[in-house]
Design an enzyme around this catalytic site. Sequence first.
Site, PDB file in Angstrom:
ATOM      1  N   SER A   9     -18.402 -20.228  -6.512  1.00  0.00           N
ATOM      2  CA  SER A   9     -19.254 -20.250  -5.333  1.00  0.00           C
ATOM      3  C   SER A   9     -18.439 -20.640  -4.107  1.00  0.00           C
ATOM      4  O   SER A   9     -17.790 -21.691  -4.094  1.00  0.00           O
ATOM      5  CB  SER A   9     -20.392 -21.260  -5.519  1.00  0.00           C
ATOM      6  OG  SER A   9     -21.048 -21.483  -4.285  1.00  0.00           O
ATOM      7  N   HIS A  32     -19.489 -15.707  -5.887  1.00  0.00           N
ATOM      8  CA  HIS A  32     -20.895 -16.072  -5.719  1.00  0.00           C
ATOM      9  C   HIS A  32     -21.101 -16.502  -4.269  1.00  0.00           C
ATOM     10  O   HIS A  32     -20.528 -17.494  -3.816  1.00  0.00           O
ATOM     11  CB  HIS A  32     -21.250 -17.207  -6.682  1.00  0.00           C
ATOM     12  CG  HIS A  32     -22.706 -17.528  -6.753  1.00  0.00           C
ATOM     13  ND1 HIS A  32     -23.581 -16.831  -7.555  1.00  0.00           N
ATOM     14  CD2 HIS A  32     -23.441 -18.473  -6.129  1.00  0.00           C
ATOM     15  CE1 HIS A  32     -24.795 -17.346  -7.432  1.00  0.00           C
ATOM     16  NE2 HIS A  32     -24.740 -18.334  -6.565  1.00  0.00           N
ATOM     17  N   ASP A  34     -23.632 -17.847  -1.578  1.00  0.00           N
ATOM     18  CA  ASP A  34     -24.916 -18.514  -1.398  1.00  0.00           C
ATOM     19  C   ASP A  34     -25.440 -18.291   0.011  1.00  0.00           C
ATOM     20  O   ASP A  34     -24.843 -18.745   0.991  1.00  0.00           O
ATOM     21  CB  ASP A  34     -24.760 -20.014  -1.651  1.00  0.00           C
ATOM     22  CG  ASP A  34     -24.466 -20.328  -3.104  1.00  0.00           C
ATOM     23  OD1 ASP A  34     -25.326 -20.020  -3.952  1.00  0.00           O
ATOM     24  OD2 ASP A  34     -23.384 -20.872  -3.401  1.00  0.00           O
ATOM     25  N   MET A  36     -28.468 -19.116   2.429  1.00  0.00           N
ATOM     26  CA  MET A  36     -29.593 -20.039   2.591  1.00  0.00           C
ATOM     27  C   MET A  36     -30.124 -19.949   4.020  1.00  0.00           C
ATOM     28  O   MET A  36     -29.352 -19.860   4.971  1.00  0.00           O
ATOM     29  CB  MET A  36     -29.157 -21.467   2.287  1.00  0.00           C
ATOM     30  CG  MET A  36     -28.474 -21.654   0.943  1.00  0.00           C
ATOM     31  SD  MET A  36     -28.038 -23.388   0.676  1.00  0.00           S
ATOM     32  CE  MET A  36     -26.914 -23.224  -0.721  1.00  0.00           C
ATOM     33  N   HIS A  65     -26.451 -14.659  -3.878  1.00  0.00           N
ATOM     34  CA  HIS A  65     -27.592 -15.445  -4.340  1.00  0.00           C
ATOM     35  C   HIS A  65     -28.423 -15.781  -3.111  1.00  0.00           C
ATOM     36  O   HIS A  65     -28.044 -16.621  -2.292  1.00  0.00           O
ATOM     37  CB  HIS A  65     -27.098 -16.713  -5.041  1.00  0.00           C
ATOM     38  CG  HIS A  65     -28.190 -17.630  -5.495  1.00  0.00           C
ATOM     39  ND1 HIS A  65     -27.946 -18.923  -5.890  1.00  0.00           N
ATOM     40  CD2 HIS A  65     -29.534 -17.440  -5.624  1.00  0.00           C
ATOM     41  CE1 HIS A  65     -29.107 -19.494  -6.231  1.00  0.00           C
ATOM     42  NE2 HIS A  65     -30.065 -18.612  -6.073  1.00  0.00           N
ATOM     43  N   MET A  67     -31.122 -17.483  -1.359  1.00  0.00           N
ATOM     44  CA  MET A  67     -32.072 -18.601  -1.351  1.00  0.00           C
ATOM     45  C   MET A  67     -32.801 -18.547  -0.015  1.00  0.00           C
ATOM     46  O   MET A  67     -32.603 -19.384   0.869  1.00  0.00           O
ATOM     47  CB  MET A  67     -31.325 -19.917  -1.560  1.00  0.00           C
ATOM     48  CG  MET A  67     -30.821 -20.085  -2.983  1.00  0.00           C
ATOM     49  SD  MET A  67     -29.655 -21.444  -3.183  1.00  0.00           S
ATOM     50  CE  MET A  67     -28.114 -20.585  -2.793  1.00  0.00           C
ATOM     51  N   MET A 136     -31.392 -21.656 -12.530  1.00  0.00           N
ATOM     52  CA  MET A 136     -30.786 -22.722 -11.731  1.00  0.00           C
ATOM     53  C   MET A 136     -30.718 -24.006 -12.558  1.00  0.00           C
ATOM     54  O   MET A 136     -31.720 -24.441 -13.127  1.00  0.00           O
ATOM     55  CB  MET A 136     -31.595 -22.956 -10.460  1.00  0.00           C
ATOM     56  CG  MET A 136     -31.535 -21.831  -9.449  1.00  0.00           C
ATOM     57  SD  MET A 136     -29.843 -21.502  -8.855  1.00  0.00           S
ATOM     58  CE  MET A 136     -29.420 -23.090  -8.096  1.00  0.00           C
ATOM     59  N   ASP A 174     -26.281 -21.710 -12.598  1.00  0.00           N
ATOM     60  CA  ASP A 174     -25.706 -22.095 -11.316  1.00  0.00           C
ATOM     61  C   ASP A 174     -26.098 -23.532 -11.012  1.00  0.00           C
ATOM     62  O   ASP A 174     -27.278 -23.846 -10.904  1.00  0.00           O
ATOM     63  CB  ASP A 174     -26.231 -21.154 -10.224  1.00  0.00           C
ATOM     64  CG  ASP A 174     -25.714 -21.505  -8.835  1.00  0.00           C
ATOM     65  OD1 ASP A 174     -24.872 -22.408  -8.713  1.00  0.00           O
ATOM     66  OD2 ASP A 174     -26.162 -20.857  -7.873  1.00  0.00           O
TER      67      ASP A 174
END
Length: 226
Positions: A9, A32, A34, A36, A65, A67, A136, A174
């Site tokens: 990540s 990965h 992230d 957000m 990913h 979020m 998760m 994760d």
Amino acid sequence: MTQCCINPSILSADFVNLEAELQRISSADAVHVDVMDNHFVPNLTLGLPVVQRIQAVSPVPLDAHLMIADADRWAPGFADAGLASVTFHAEASIAPVKLARELRSRGAKAGMALRPATPVEPYVDMLSELDMLLIMTVEPGFGGQAFLDITLPKIRRARAAIDGSGMDVALQVDGGITEETIVRAAEAGANVFVAGSAVYGADDPAAAIGRLREQGSRTLRAATTE
């Protein structure tokens, strides 16, 4: 299930030097990313324009990913950017089957993530629509959290459901993945592992990836021979 994939990540990377940080993990199976939005989770990271630039310079495929709230609206744009895999949260999608099909139609693998307290059972029937299921193992939003062992039974149930379906669906975890917790997660049935601080916190990220991959692979091989 014997193939172990390590997806570092970049949440734990140096954001000022992302291109160089990506080169440090060129031995990984995927990056990965992230995303957000400070709505679905209480943190703000990066958006589609930055992800597009990461896509342009990354030596390995991108696994986003998301979020974010309103995944049905925003997730397809990440597939259009050419990412290998786009994962949305079940809790943020009104029509997860439709969204998974939309992602696949745009050339990306479709992944779906579940927060620690979200049960896997309501989504078993849509495994055929997914390429990856993400469990998760921490509450999403921040890196560096400790692995939640209470998620292990859910990982086992997810593995049993995938095996029972006969579908080729990767099972990703994760949160809090280290050389120690990867063993527990792999024993439970996960085969794709997101690691942030365990990789970028090491003096040699490539060596850390190698150690994680060896631990995970050894555990998965042992599980298949039992």
